[in-house]
Scaffold this motif. Structure first.
Motif, mmCIF file in Angstrom:
data_model
loop_
_atom_site.group_PDB
_atom_site.id
_atom_site.type_symbol
_atom_site.label_atom_id
_atom_site.label_comp_id
_atom_site.label_asym_id
_atom_site.label_seq_id
_atom_site.Cartn_x
_atom_site.Cartn_y
_atom_site.Cartn_z
ATOM 1 N N VAL A 123 -53.525 17.090 -34.039
ATOM 2 C CA VAL A 123 -52.690 17.238 -33.104
ATOM 3 C C VAL A 123 -51.316 17.189 -33.714
ATOM 4 N N GLY A 145 -47.913 13.127 -27.054
ATOM 5 C CA GLY A 145 -49.036 13.724 -28.705
ATOM 6 C C GLY A 145 -49.802 12.164 -28.573
ATOM 7 N N ASP A 146 -48.817 11.195 -28.853
ATOM 8 C CA ASP A 146 -49.615 9.649 -29.177
ATOM 9 C C ASP A 146 -50.773 9.777 -28.081
ATOM 10 N N CYS A 149 -53.789 12.028 -28.667
ATOM 11 C CA CYS A 149 -55.152 11.987 -29.858
ATOM 12 C C CYS A 149 -55.460 10.387 -29.021
ATOM 13 N N ARG A 150 -55.200 9.457 -28.679
ATOM 14 C CA ARG A 150 -55.375 8.533 -28.093
ATOM 15 C C ARG A 150 -57.618 8.416 -27.039
ATOM 16 N N GLU A 153 -59.418 10.492 -29.381
ATOM 17 C CA GLU A 153 -60.126 8.444 -29.888
ATOM 18 C C GLU A 153 -61.033 8.055 -28.839
ATOM 19 N N VAL A 159 -59.493 12.556 -35.321
ATOM 20 C CA VAL A 159 -58.309 12.459 -34.738
ATOM 21 C C VAL A 159 -57.552 12.751 -35.529
ATOM 22 N N THR A 160 -56.676 13.901 -36.326
ATOM 23 C CA THR A 160 -55.518 14.078 -37.305
ATOM 24 C C THR A 160 -54.083 13.708 -37.417
ATOM 25 N N ARG A 161 -52.762 13.230 -37.254
ATOM 26 C CA ARG A 161 -51.834 12.880 -36.465
ATOM 27 C C ARG A 161 -50.585 13.785 -37.617
ATOM 28 N N ASP A 259 -50.613 9.909 -39.662
ATOM 29 C CA ASP A 259 -51.658 10.693 -40.810
ATOM 30 C C ASP A 259 -50.802 11.272 -41.567
#
Length: 561
Positions: A123, A145-146, A149-150, A153, A159-161, A259
């Motif tokens: 993401v 975005g966060d 991601c959550r 997950e 997941v890679t930020r 990340d």
């Protein structure tokens, strides 16, 4: 109830096959729009009616009879009703609803989560150029975005930020010129002020620290200033590091981590852009016209072909984007999601066309885009447009300072990304039910207060809740609350599939509403010790799901307020 629902899905699947052998229709439940219509709804009859050449209500009757012969239906369904053109409404047994309390208490923070998968998701969001503080668009991207991601997950994905930023080009050159002008004593409006320069007060801060020969350190770089006003390269590198550090502080205040940081310049230094262009030429997907190199994007659904390389030899902006996404795919990310403003809408077709034209095995539709619209900030009944520090716009840090991290995250995830949003600072500060984040957090704190009262005043033991007699929970408000708890796993899965964190925010408000209604209608601490313990188990489960759902949004669940 989660196990009961799965058993009922299997039973419905069997019933569909009995009524229509070989049917490919998937078994599925919907939530009735009105609670009075039941707990689960089935629309299969209306979908099967045409191929079976029968009236939908006739098919519904056959499905009800077939479903009634299934053990799961006999165990978990209290009643089945046919309504309207062929809806089948199921009313679950009290025991089916009560089971969710034990399921939540056993799973804890993992309730609603799925087992780990090997599927990798990247993401990319925020991706701010290091030319100034993070603005409202970046704020909405950070929240969306966060949360996305959550969500992934929670579904077990790896997941890679990633934060992608332009560390070269015209904007960075403008930044360096702006800082150098400040060093030389010029201010916005002066005759010597560069055209299109950045005017915010932060430019003066960068200039002062450069002349003081300070060292700045960001997540991905560190640089010490030379203090030489003529050192334009040094000014540029110092300014980028300085503003990257400032952005890091903003993101830390927002509780956000990345990340990986990906530099656009690396696409040129590693020759990925040149290699991508060579692939496109070799694939026969380009042509030259008027001294420019064009990509045949119309072959892949675009409305017109696009220039890749201008007559002056420079690349248009979507070319490095194509190279970047080839890199994402080569790094093993099965799915890539970009969270960007709606001004990037035109980019979608061009990047996807370039990826298909490159012929490197990337599937159609890669990457996915979650596009968001503008945010307007209201304060004191008036729109706020300017931040003194930024010079021309409200920043993410402004929102956090004016309200709180939790309020910013919740509010910016409370509407669909493709709708415009008004952030009301005054509303975000209200300690009242009209403030949605307060309403939800207060529900959590209120539950904690009741549980504390039970343990402190009644000698209750939270460790004994697993043995509570859940069959005692039969009040309508209790049953409604348990039904809402059971919906959480499906809400999570649906929000992840639809890139829709606003669904989780909406769910938290519904769950809080059901709890507040239960609080108003049911006495939790009663003389009957077993009934009290059962209700404490229900409250503990509700607290857990509220905390889990708020966690997906990156919002805290306070014990006291």
């Amino acid at each position: 109830m989660i196990e009961a629902k799965q058993a009922l899905l299997d039973a419905l699947k069997a019933a569909i096959q009995e009524v229509s052998p070989g049917a490919t229709l998937a078994a599925a439940f919907e939530s009735p729009k009105q609670a009075a219509h039941g707990d689960l709804a089935v629309t299969a009859a209306m979908q099967l009616a045409k191929p079976l050449r029968k009236n939908p209500r006739e098919v519904a009757q056959a499905l009800v009879e077939a479903l009634g012969r299934q053990d799961a239906a006999r165990r978990h369904v209290a009643a089945m009703e046919i309504a309207g053109p062929g809806f089948i409404n199921l009313r679950l047994s009290a025991a089916a609803k009560q089971a969710v309390v034990a399921e939540v208490l056993q799973a804890g923070e993992r309730f609603g989560a799925q087992p780990p998968k090997t599927y990798r998701v990247l993401v990319e969001f925020v991706s701010a150029n290091p030319t100034g503080p993070l603005h409202l668009g970046h704020a909405r991207q950070a929240a969306l975005g966060d949360a996305v991601c959550r969500l992934f997950e929670s579904q077990g994905y790896q997941v890679t930020r990633e934060f992608y930023y332009n560390d070269a080009g015209v904007q960075i050159a403008t930044l360096a010129a702006s800082v150098q002008a400040r060093i030389r004593g010029f201010k916005p409006g002066d005759a010597g002020w560069p055209e299109a320069a950045y005017a915010g007060d932060y430019i003066q801060d960068v200039a002062d620290d450069f002349m003081a020969k300070k060292t700045v350190k960001a997540d991905d770089r560190e640089f010490t200033a030379s203090g030489d006003p003529q050192d334009i390269d040094g000014i540029r590198e110092f300014a980028v590091a300085y503003l990257r550090h400032e952005q890091d502080l903003d993101l830390q205040a927002f509780g956000l981590r990345f990340d990986n940081y990906f530099l656009e310049s690396s696409l040129y230094t590693t020759h990925r852009v040149d290699d991508t262009v060579a692939r496109l030429i070799a694939a026969g997907k380009t042509y030259e016209l008027d001294g420019a190199l064009w990509l045949r994007t119309t072959d892949f659904g675009d409305d017109k072909d696009r220039v890749m390389k201008k007559s002056d030899g420079t690349y248009t902006y979507f070319v490095p984007d194509v190279a970047y996404h080839i890199n994402k795919f080569e790094r093993g990310f099965t799915r890539a999601i970009n969270v960007q403003g709606t001004d990037h809408h035109g980019t979608m077709a061009r990047v996807r066309a370039g990826l298909q034209a490159a012929g490197v095995g990337i599937p159609e539709g890669y990457p996915d885009y979650l596009l968001h619209k503008m945010v307007t900030v209201m304060k004191g009944g008036e729109e706020v447009k300017i931040s003194k520090r930024a010079g021309s716009y409200v920043t993410l840090r402004d929102l956090i300072d004016w309200t709180s991290k939790d309020a910013v995250r919740f509010f910016l995830n409370s509407r669909k990304a493709d709708t415009e949003f008004v952030f009301d600072v005054d509303l975000a500060l209200e300690q009242a039910n009209t403030n949605p984040v307060f309403y939800v957090q207060y529900a959590h704190a209120r539950i904690c207060s009741v549980l504390r009262a039970w343990t402190a005043e009644r000698g209750g033991d939270l460790g004994t809740l697993a043995a509570a007699r859940l069959d005692l929970l039969v009040e309508p408000a209790e049953l409604a609350l348990m039904l809402r708890l059971a919906a959480y796993p499906d809400v999570l899965a649906g929000a992840a599939n639809g890139l829709a964190p606003h669904d989780v925010a909406f769910y938290t408000r519904e769950l809080a509403s059901d709890y507040h209604a239960c609080y108003d209608q049911v006495r939790f601490l009663v003389d009957d010790a077993e009934l009290t313990r059962a209700r404490m188990a229900l409250l503990s489960a509700t607290r857990q799901v509220l905390k889990n759902a708020l966690g997906v949004l990156g919002v805290g669940a306070p014990d006291k307020m």
